[in-house]
Every structure is written in structure tokens, then in C-alpha cells.
Design an enzyme around this catalytic site. Structure first.
Site, PDB file in Angstrom:
ATOM      1  N   LEU A 396      -1.663  -3.138  -6.333  1.00 22.02           N
ATOM      2  CA  LEU A 396      -1.567  -3.599  -4.943  1.00 22.02           C
ATOM      3  C   LEU A 396      -1.427  -2.430  -4.009  1.00 22.02           C
ATOM      4  O   LEU A 396      -1.863  -2.466  -2.865  1.00 22.02           O
ATOM      5  CB  LEU A 396      -0.337  -4.489  -4.788  1.00 22.02           C
ATOM      6  CG  LEU A 396      -0.371  -5.851  -5.466  1.00 22.02           C
ATOM      7  CD1 LEU A 396       0.997  -6.476  -5.425  1.00 22.02           C
ATOM      8  CD2 LEU A 396      -1.371  -6.753  -4.767  1.00 22.02           C
ATOM      9  N   GLY A 397      -0.766  -1.370  -4.448  1.00 18.14           N
ATOM     10  CA  GLY A 397      -0.569  -0.225  -3.575  1.00 18.14           C
ATOM     11  C   GLY A 397      -0.044   0.934  -4.384  1.00 18.14           C
ATOM     12  O   GLY A 397       0.506   0.770  -5.459  1.00 18.14           O
ATOM     13  N   GLN A 398      -0.258   2.142  -3.828  1.00 16.22           N
ATOM     14  CA  GLN A 398       0.163   3.343  -4.510  1.00 16.22           C
ATOM     15  C   GLN A 398       0.792   4.235  -3.470  1.00 16.22           C
ATOM     16  O   GLN A 398       0.282   4.311  -2.356  1.00 16.22           O
ATOM     17  CB  GLN A 398      -1.059   4.049  -5.088  1.00 16.22           C
ATOM     18  CG  GLN A 398      -1.030   4.158  -6.573  1.00 16.22           C
ATOM     19  CD  GLN A 398      -2.360   4.588  -7.127  1.00 16.22           C
ATOM     20  OE1 GLN A 398      -3.407   4.452  -6.491  1.00 16.22           O
ATOM     21  NE2 GLN A 398      -2.342   5.105  -8.314  1.00 16.22           N
ATOM     22  N   GLY A 400       3.939   7.682  -2.691  1.00 10.26           N
ATOM     23  CA  GLY A 400       4.646   8.812  -3.237  1.00 10.26           C
ATOM     24  C   GLY A 400       5.645   8.372  -4.295  1.00 10.26           C
ATOM     25  O   GLY A 400       5.917   9.080  -5.245  1.00 10.26           O
ATOM     26  N   GLY A 402       5.657   5.462  -6.291  1.00 13.47           N
ATOM     27  CA  GLY A 402       5.207   4.804  -7.497  1.00 13.47           C
ATOM     28  C   GLY A 402       4.055   3.867  -7.222  1.00 13.47           C
ATOM     29  O   GLY A 402       3.474   3.880  -6.147  1.00 13.47           O
ATOM     30  N   LYS A 418       6.977  -2.988  -9.718  1.00 11.00           N
ATOM     31  CA  LYS A 418       6.935  -1.600  -9.229  1.00 11.00           C
ATOM     32  C   LYS A 418       7.284  -0.641 -10.356  1.00 11.00           C
ATOM     33  O   LYS A 418       8.319  -0.763 -10.993  1.00 11.00           O
ATOM     34  CB  LYS A 418       7.933  -1.447  -8.087  1.00 11.00           C
ATOM     35  CG  LYS A 418       7.965  -0.060  -7.507  1.00 11.00           C
ATOM     36  CD  LYS A 418       8.583  -0.092  -6.136  1.00 11.00           C
ATOM     37  CE  LYS A 418       9.113   1.257  -5.751  1.00 11.00           C
ATOM     38  NZ  LYS A 418       9.824   1.208  -4.496  1.00 11.00           N
ATOM     39  N   ASP A 515      13.668   4.045   5.402  1.00 10.83           N
ATOM     40  CA  ASP A 515      12.225   4.219   5.569  1.00 10.83           C
ATOM     41  C   ASP A 515      11.665   3.000   6.309  1.00 10.83           C
ATOM     42  O   ASP A 515      10.724   2.376   5.849  1.00 10.83           O
ATOM     43  CB  ASP A 515      11.553   4.430   4.210  1.00 10.83           C
ATOM     44  CG  ASP A 515      10.199   5.108   4.349  1.00 10.83           C
ATOM     45  OD1 ASP A 515       9.875   5.545   5.471  1.00 10.83           O
ATOM     46  OD2 ASP A 515       9.476   5.206   3.343  1.00 10.83           O
TER      47      ASP A 515
END
Ligand SMILES: *[C@@H]1O[C@H](CO)[C@@H](O)[C@H](O)[C@H]1NC(C)=O
Ligand SMILES: *[C@@H]1O[C@H](CO)[C@@H](O)[C@H](O)[C@H]1NC(C)=O
Ligand SMILES: *[C@@H]1O[C@H](CO)[C@@H](O)[C@H](O)[C@H]1NC(C)=O
Ligand SMILES: *[C@@H]1O[C@H](CO)[C@@H](O)[C@H](O)[C@H]1NC(C)=O
Ligand SMILES: *[C@@H]1O[C@H](CO)[C@@H](O)[C@H](O)[C@H]1NC(C)=O
Ligand SMILES: *[C@@H]1O[C@H](CO)[C@@H](O)[C@H](O)[C@H]1NC(C)=O
Ligand SMILES: *[C@@H]1O[C@H](CO)[C@@H](O)[C@H](O)[C@H]1NC(C)=O
Ligand SMILES: *[C@@H]1O[C@H](CO)[C@@H](O)[C@H](O)[C@H]1NC(C)=O
Length: 723
Positions: A396-398, A400, A402, A418, A515
Site C-alpha cells: 500500500l505504501g513505502q 523511510g 517501513g 506494517k 509527524d
């Protein structure tokens, strides 16, 4: 089926001596050179003549000593599959000699051509030295981030490839970065460490580079002058995807750069960017890769295989009986090794479980009553099945931190798994703490942690799956059919504020998110907010007011006060939230590609506009169209206070949540007449809370964002400040 396989293996062994035929085709345009020195240069890249490259963006030079150059950056490798090129960059350094005289240089990377960025996935920013402040900023030096490292004794320095010891610090690369100036300075001129460490370094380097090889303690001459950096490229973004790829190719959108990449369809091979496109693979010429027993027919994009067993001849039968015994032995050995391997794997899993604090967690979870069945410790097997063995298609996403995979549990629930990157045994206790804290959080606008898995080297976290993508995608127009109305934006702002104030104030230990940004705010199927990504979050003891850490965060959202002092306070989250408010108001990204009167940062541009009274010039079209000018002004003023340079002047998250709820309520009441009856109902309810009668708007929607204990807490926190 198994018989067929056996037969095939035997035939391979007896009849076919290992003959491999590989498809070879040109990677560049005809009459154009294909390699420069040792580097092969596939189209759309090219050098020599301008027509050898797709356009000037992809035109390289090859100098007389055979070095391939992009501008003045030497290029080591070009990959069509990954859409990357690897360049060599020299590090920024600062050295002192015995007299305290300083010598050093900074380094500017300025890609200055469209469709190319410094990859946030494949690189990291590193600082090395024992008295070292490493920074990366944009060209004007207005926005940036960085890290600090110091040590007093060579024995403190732990050298490993994960940069976890003193003497090394790292931070991730911002997204969409095409220019960066990195510099290195020191706080006390290396005075105390001069005898063993005269130099500091700062640089961006590819993740694949082993930084434990770098000896940074000696003189500058012993440090490598070039380090590899990965750039990502795309072919273009302003036309339909198929316009860019040749025949028999397909394409996909690369989010990190914002453009398209091409791939050969299955059954085809070659360079998908060439006008000739991808070529059919003649599978029959490669029987090792494409097995066929019988007669093989090549078709375009595939092949067919016809069985003709009646044609078997004596040598084959002889071969079969001979081969059969061999195969039996081979299979027997294979079984034995597989059983042994399986046994070893089970042992390793339980070892990881212990090492990752599984026993500790089990104990902690069973001692916090009520949560036992909510949080689950998953086994590796369950998660492998759920994610189809961590299939690349499930990513789904990458980032910094993981990689996140989509998965489906046996009971049909869709989850996000994750897999974090850094294995660090010493952080395990922190990790367990974080899992325990996250499992205790229960807020409708915070993504829910379902459980974790401790049987792998790096612990895996399992979250509920949120289907509708990130707020960033909605604001910045990647989903054009769904453009956010002002009312929706206001609700989103209010929900995010409610979640953050819950984290800051309503949990037993305050939690700072650290964040906050629009790409960490997810939207569920009803477009309700779910705040996510607690990878950087920390909880602190109740009597502490801040925590001192390596500066980390995201370009454009980073609190300038924190950047300068290294002290993260609750007001640093407030600053980042202010930037999200401004994004909602203006529809602009937090960092501009082009310079404006406030520099490249959205926050300073917004502040200048507020001070010039020209707010309405920078609002998003959808916001401007709304007639709710009074509410818009209130939210803008709130954002202005959140972005105050001094943390003390910013409001607390809990005050922001109350104020946004009130604005939401005003908005609704101007839209809806019926609400009057509800107010009367609620007023009677609210008088129970004494002084808070006028803040009663908070519970008007009949589904109060705070439980009644939280009301008590709110009262305590705010004292008599609420009017
Ligand atoms: C490859 O390029 C050479 C010239 O560099 C040309 O003679 C040859 O025909 C090309 N091969 C293919 C398959 O296009
Ligand atoms: C090409 O590679 C060889 C072996 O890796 C190396 O010795 C040589 O210097 C390289 N040539 C150039 C021009 O980079
Ligand atoms: C070619 O470029 C490399 C890398 O920048 C440089 O070291 C070399 O001196 C250049 N050679 C010539 C002949 O300009
Ligand atoms: C070039 O990069 C690709 C992808 O990162 C990698 O697979 C390949 O081995 C690299 N080639 C060289 C010569 O470094
Ligand atoms: C600084 O470094 C340069 C290049 O290495 C060298 O020529 C110069 O003499 C150095 N200056 C001092 C003050 O060390
Ligand atoms: C990079 O930043 C430093 C200070 O942060 C500045 O002195 C220097 O001039 C900048 N370099 C360039 C090339 O802009
Ligand atoms: C570092 O050196 C600069 C000039 O070389 C000097 O002004 C400054 O006081 C020094 N700082 C420390 C902490 O020694
Ligand atoms: C070259 O192509 C890229 C991608 O197709 C495009 O973004 C860029 O504007 C083009 N540059 C020129 C000078 O035409």
C-alpha cells in the site's frame, strides 16, 4: 501432474544438454551508442546526439575518459525496472587542524530538470562525526531538517550498518525533493575530540551502501570522495499513460515522483520506452525457463505445448528408467533437507518471539484488564497467509520507516500490516511500551492497532485497514472526482484536532505524534478522519514538559523552534497541525516548487498574506466559493496562532479542538434551522457541567467527542480560561 513433472525432469537430464538461448535486443535507438564506459544507457536516456534521448531531460554526456555525466553528476547505473539512476555525489565536510583552523565545503544537488527527484525510498541523510550538526535545506535555506551527533570517547562509537551508535545520525529524505543544500557544522569546533576526530561529514547516500565501511575518524583524505545516491525518474505526467510507452507495454503511475513508468506485458521482453516497443519472447527457444514436453508452438505473447507421447523412442525409455533412480535419490534428499529446514525455522521463530519481548508483552497485556481480547499476538503463518507471502502487489505504501501491506485475515477482516525496517534489539522495550500504549488508545478518529507479530526478526504491526487514501491525495487533487467542500474540510480539521487533543491530554500518559501531516491523515469509507503512523510517536512522563531528541520530521511541517532547540514539546505538534489547517484553507502543498514572496514554505507565505490582509487571494477555489466567510476567517486566525514562531504563544491542542467544534456548530446552525430544538435539549444536559454551559456546543451533535471523564479533565486543564 507429479508424473508429468518427473517425466519432464528426466527428459531434460537425458536429452537436452544445457543449452540456453537468451533473447537479445537493442536497448537504445538504432544508430545510437548503447554504452558509455561500463554503463549501459537505455532509451529514453541517451547521449552523443540530441535525438538519441527522448528529450533534453534525458540527454546525458559521455566524456573522453568514459564517464557518463548528468550535468556535472557522474552516473553509475540506470535501471528501467526500478525507474532509478545512481549518481555519485561528494559529501559535505568540515575539518579542523591542530591550530583550530577550519576547512570544509557544503554541497548543493540541484537536478533542475523535470521528472527527476532524489529518491525518498532508496536514500537516507547521514551525519558522521563526534561534534557534528548535519543539516539539509532548500536552496534558499528557508526550510530544512537534519540531525545532531556527538561523542567524547572513541570507545563510544559503535560501527554498524544501521547507524545506531554515537557518532552517526540519520534522517529520512523529504518527498518530491529536487534540490538540496547539505552543510555540516560543529558546536564547539571539535576542541575536545580533535585528537581522535578532526572531521565531520554530511551526505545523502543510497540505502544499499554499507555505511559501516566508512572510516570517519581519520583525516579527510581517507574518506571516500564519492558516494552513491539514487535518483528516481518518470517518463512524463501531462498526457495519457499509453502515449509514453511503445507497443506491447503497459504503464503505471509512480506516486513518489508523480508520473508514469512503462513495463513490458507478460510474454514480452525488451525496452518498453522504445518506439519499437517490447518484443515477443520465443519461449520454445528457452526450454529451461518455459518447460514443454512435446511439440512447442510459439504464439504472440505466449506459447502452446502439444503432448505426443506415442512418438517416444528407445533412448527416451532407457533414459527414463535410468533417470528415475537418480530422481528418486534427489527427491529423497530434498525431502530430508526440507524437514530439517522446517525444524530450524520453528526454532528461529520462537527465538525471535523471545528476543522481541513476546513474553514481556504477553505479561503486560494480561495485566491491563479488559484489553486482552482486543489486542492479538499474530503468528507469522497467519500474516503470511493474509498478505499472500508479502506479495509486492499488496504494497500500500513505502516510506523511510517501513513497508505497509494490505491483507485479509481468516475471519475476512481487511487489515494493513506494517513491516518496519530497523531491527534494533535495544529498542525492543520501547517498542513493547508503544504497543501497549497504542492498544489502550480508543478514539474514533485514530487508526486502531489490532495486534502485532513478534516471530520475525523485525516486529510486524497489524492495523485496521482504512480504504479511502490520505487527506494529502484529496487536497492536492489526485482524486479529481471528489473535491473537498468547505464544510467537509472544517469537519476534517475538527476531527484531527479532537484526535490530537485526546493524545495530548486524555490518555494516561501524554503522547506526542511528532509527524502530523496531511499524508498521515487517512479517510475511511464515510470520509471520517483516522490519524495514523505512530512510528515516530513518543509518550513522556507526566512531569516532563518536553523531550530532547535527534531532530526529525517532515520538511514544511517541522516546528522551527524545535528545529533550533532540539526540544520537542506539545506545541510542536500544534505547529504541524497549523500547517495542515493552512493546506485545507489554500489547497497548496506545504513546500512550493517555485519561490514566492514568503519563500518556498506555505506557512510563511500564509503568515505574510494574513499580515497583508490578502488572505482571500490565496484561498482554495472551493473554499472561496463557500459563503461562510466568517467561519473561514476564524479558522485562518486559529491557524495563524498555531504557526506562531514562539511555542508559548500557540494555543494548546485541547483549546483548538474546542474552538473548531464551536465553529463547526456555528456553521451547522446557520445551515439548519431544526437545530434549535436540539440546543434546548442539550442545554439542559450541559448545565450539569457547571461553568461549561457556554461551551455546550461540544455535545450538540449528540455524539460527544469526549467522554464525561474527559470533560472533567478538560475543566482541570483549562481552568477558567474558557469563555
Ligand atoms: C541493433 O543496433 C545495431 C546498430 O547499432 C543494428 O545494426 C541492429 O540491426 C539492431 N538490432 C535490432 C534487433 O534492432
Ligand atoms: C569498468 O569496469 C572495470 C571492472 O569493474 C573497471 O576496472 C574499469 O575502471 C571500469 N571502467 C570505467 C570507464 O569505469
Ligand atoms: C570525466 O568525468 C569524470 C567525472 O566527473 C572526471 O573525473 C574526468 O576527469 C572527466 N574526464 C575528462 C576527460 O573530462
Ligand atoms: C543497477 O541497478 C539495478 C537496480 O537497482 C541493479 O539490479 C543492478 O545490479 C545495478 N547494476 C550495476 C552494474 O550496479
Ligand atoms: C583546505 O583543503 C584544501 C583541499 O584539500 C587544501 O588545498 C587547503 O590547503 C586546505 N586549507 C587548510 C587551511 O587546511
Ligand atoms: C548552503 O547553505 C549554507 C548555510 O546553510 C550557505 O552558507 C551556502 O551558501 C549554501 N550553498 C549554496 C550553494 O546555496
Ligand atoms: C569556534 O571558532 C570560531 C572562529 O574560528 C570562534 O569564533 C568560536 O568562538 C569558536 N567556538 C568555540 C565553542 O570554541
Ligand atoms: C521532456 O519530457 C518530460 C517527460 O515527458 C517532460 O516533463 C519535459 O517537460 C520535457 N522537456 C522538454 C524540454 O521538452
Amino acid at each position: 501432474m507429479q508424473m508429468k513433472l518427473l517425466l519432464w525432469m528426466v527428459v531434460m537430464m537425458v536429452i537436452l544438454p544445457s543449452s540456453t538461448v537468451t533473447a537479445s535486443s537493442n536497448i537504445s535507438l538504432e544508430t545510437c551508442p548503447q554504452t558509455c564506459g561500463n554503463v549501459s544507457v537505455p532509451f529514453p536516456f541517451g547521449f552523443g546526439r540530441p535525438e538519441c534521448a527522448k528529450n533534453s531531460t534525458f540527454l546525458l554526456t559521455c566524456n573522453q575518459s568514459g564517464s557518463l555525466l548528468y550535468g556535472d553528476i557522474p552516473i553509475d547505473n540506470i535501471s528501467l525496472e526500478d525507474g532509478t539512476i545512481t549518481g555519485l555525489i561528494y559529501p559535505a565536510y568540515e575539518c579542523y587542524d591542530q591550530n583550530g583552523l577550519k576547512n570544509g565545503t557544503d554541497r548543493l544537488i540541484w537536478l533542475s530538470r523535470p521528472s527527476l527527484i532524489i529518491s525518498p525510498i532508496h536514500n537516507k541523510f547521514i551525519g558522521l562525526g563526534c561534534d557534528t550538526i548535519a543539516k539539509m535545506t532548500d536552496r534558499e535555506g528557508r526550510s530544512g531538517s537534519g540531525c545532531i551527533t556527538f561523542c567524547n570517547n572513541p570507545a563510544d562509537i559503535r560501527k554498524d550498518s544501521s547507524c545506531s551508535g554515537f557518532g552517526c545520525c540519520q534522517t529520512s529524505i523529504p518527498e518530491h525533493l529536487d534540490q538540496v543544500n547539505f552543510t555540516v557544522t560543529s558546536s564547539s569546533n571539535h576542541t575536545d575530540v580533535l585528537d581522535f576526530n578532526p572531521c565531520s561529514y554530511a551526505f545523502i547516500v543510497a540505502n544499499s551502501f554499507d555505511i559501516s565501511k566508512l572510516d570517519f575518524l581519520g583525516p579527510q583524505e581517507t574518506f571516500p570522495s564519492w558516494l552513491p545516491v539514487v535518483f528516481e525518474w518518470v517518463i512524463g505526467d501531462n498526457r495519457g499513460c499509453q502515449d509514453y510507452c511503445g507497443p506491447n507495454a503497459k504503464c503505471s503511475y509512480a506516486d513518489t515522483v508523480g508520473g508514469f513508468r512503462c513495463w513490458c506485458k507478460p510474454g514480452f521482453i525488451g525496452n518498453p520506452y522504445l518506439p519499437l516497443g517490447c518484443q515477443d519472447i520465443d519461449e520454445c527457444k528457452e526450454p529451461n525457463k518455459y518447460p514443454c514436453l512435446g511439440t512447442c508452438w510459439n504464439t504472440i505473447g505466449s506459447y502452446t505445448c502439444e503432448n505426443k507421447t506415442n512418438k517416444t523412442t528407445w533412448p527416451i525409455i532407457l533414459g527414463i528408467s535410468l533417470g528415475f533412480t537418480v530422481v528418486c535419490v534427489v527427491i529423497g534428499a530434498w525431502w530430508l533437507s526440507k524437514i530439517l529446514k522446517k525444524r530450524r525455522k520453528v526454532k528461529l521463530r520462537s527465538q525471535f518471539f523471545k528476543q522481541n519481548g513476546g513474553l514481556l508483552l504477553q505479561q503486560q497485556l494480561s495485566s491491563t484488564e479488559g484489553n486482552v481480547e482486543k489486542t492479538k499476538i499474530f503468528s507469522t503463518k497467519e500474516l503470511e497467509r493474509a498478505t499472500d507471502n508479502f506479495n509486492r502487489n499488496r504494497i500500500l505504501g513505502q516510506g523511510g520507516q517501513g513497508t505497509v501491506y494490505k491483507g485479509m485475515l481468516v475471519d475476512g477482516r481487511i487489515v494493513a500490516v506494517k513491516k518496519s525496517k530497523v531491527p534494533d534489539k535495544e529498542k525492543v522495550k520501547d517498542f513493547i511500551n508503544e504497543v501497549v500504549i497504542l492498544t489502550q488508545i480508543n478514539h474514533r478518529n485514530i487508526v486502531k492497532l489490532l495486534g502485532c507479530c513478534l516471530e520475525t526478526e523485525v516486529p510486524l504491526l497489524v492495523y485496521e485497514f482504512i480504504p479511502n487514501g490520505t487527506l494529502f491525495q484529496y487536497i492536492h487533487g489526485q482524486n479529481e472526482e471528489f473535491s473537498l467542500s468547505w464544510e467537509r474540510r472544517l469537519t476534517i480539521a475538527s476531527e484531527v484536532a479532537s484526535a490530537l487533543s485526546y493524545l495530548h491530554s486524555a490518555t494516561s500518559i501524554p503522547i506526542y505524534h511528532r509527524d502530523v501531516k496531511s499524508s498521515n491523515i487517512l479517510l475511511d469509507e464515510k470520509y471520517r478522519v483516522k490519524v495514523s503512523d505512530f512510528g515516530a510517536s513518543r509518550s513522556i512522563a507526566i512531569d516532563q514538559t518536553h523531550l530532547t531528541t535527534n531532530v526529525q520530521g517532515t520538511f514544511g511541517y517541522l516546528d522551527p523552534e524545535y528545529y533550533q532547540s532540539g526540544q520537542f514539546t506539545e506545541k510542536s505538534d500544534v505547529y504541524s497541525f497549523g500547517v495542515v489547517l493552512v493546506e485545507l484553507l489554500t489547497g497548496e502543498k506545504p513546500i512550493f516548487l517555485e519561490r514566492t514572496k514568503g519563500g518556498r514554505s506555505l506557512a510563511s507565505h500564509f503568515i505574510l498574506s494574513m499580515e497583508d490582509n490578502s488572505l482571500f487571494n490565496i484561498l482554495d477555489a472551493r473554499v472561496k466559493d463557500s459563503s461562510a466567510h466568517e467561519e473561514i476567517m476564524k479558522v485562518a486566525k486559529l491557524a495563524y496562532r498555531c504557526l506562531s514562531l514562539s511555542g508559548k504563544k500557540r494555543p494548546r491542542m485541547i483549546e483548538i479542538a474546542v474552538e473548531l467544534e464551536q465553529i463547526c456548530f456555528l456553521q451547522n446552525s446557520s445551515n439548519d434551522q431544526k437545530i434549535h430544538e436540539e440546543i434546548r435539549y442539550v442545554e439542559t444536559k450541559v448545565t450539569n457541567y457547571g461553568d461549561f454551559a457556554s461551551g455546550g456546543a461540544l455535545s450538540i451533535d449528540m455524539e460527544p467527542p469526549f467522554s464525561s471523564e474527559s470533560w472533567g479533565l478538560l475543566e482541570k486543564q483549562l481552568g477558567s480560561n474558557v469563555e
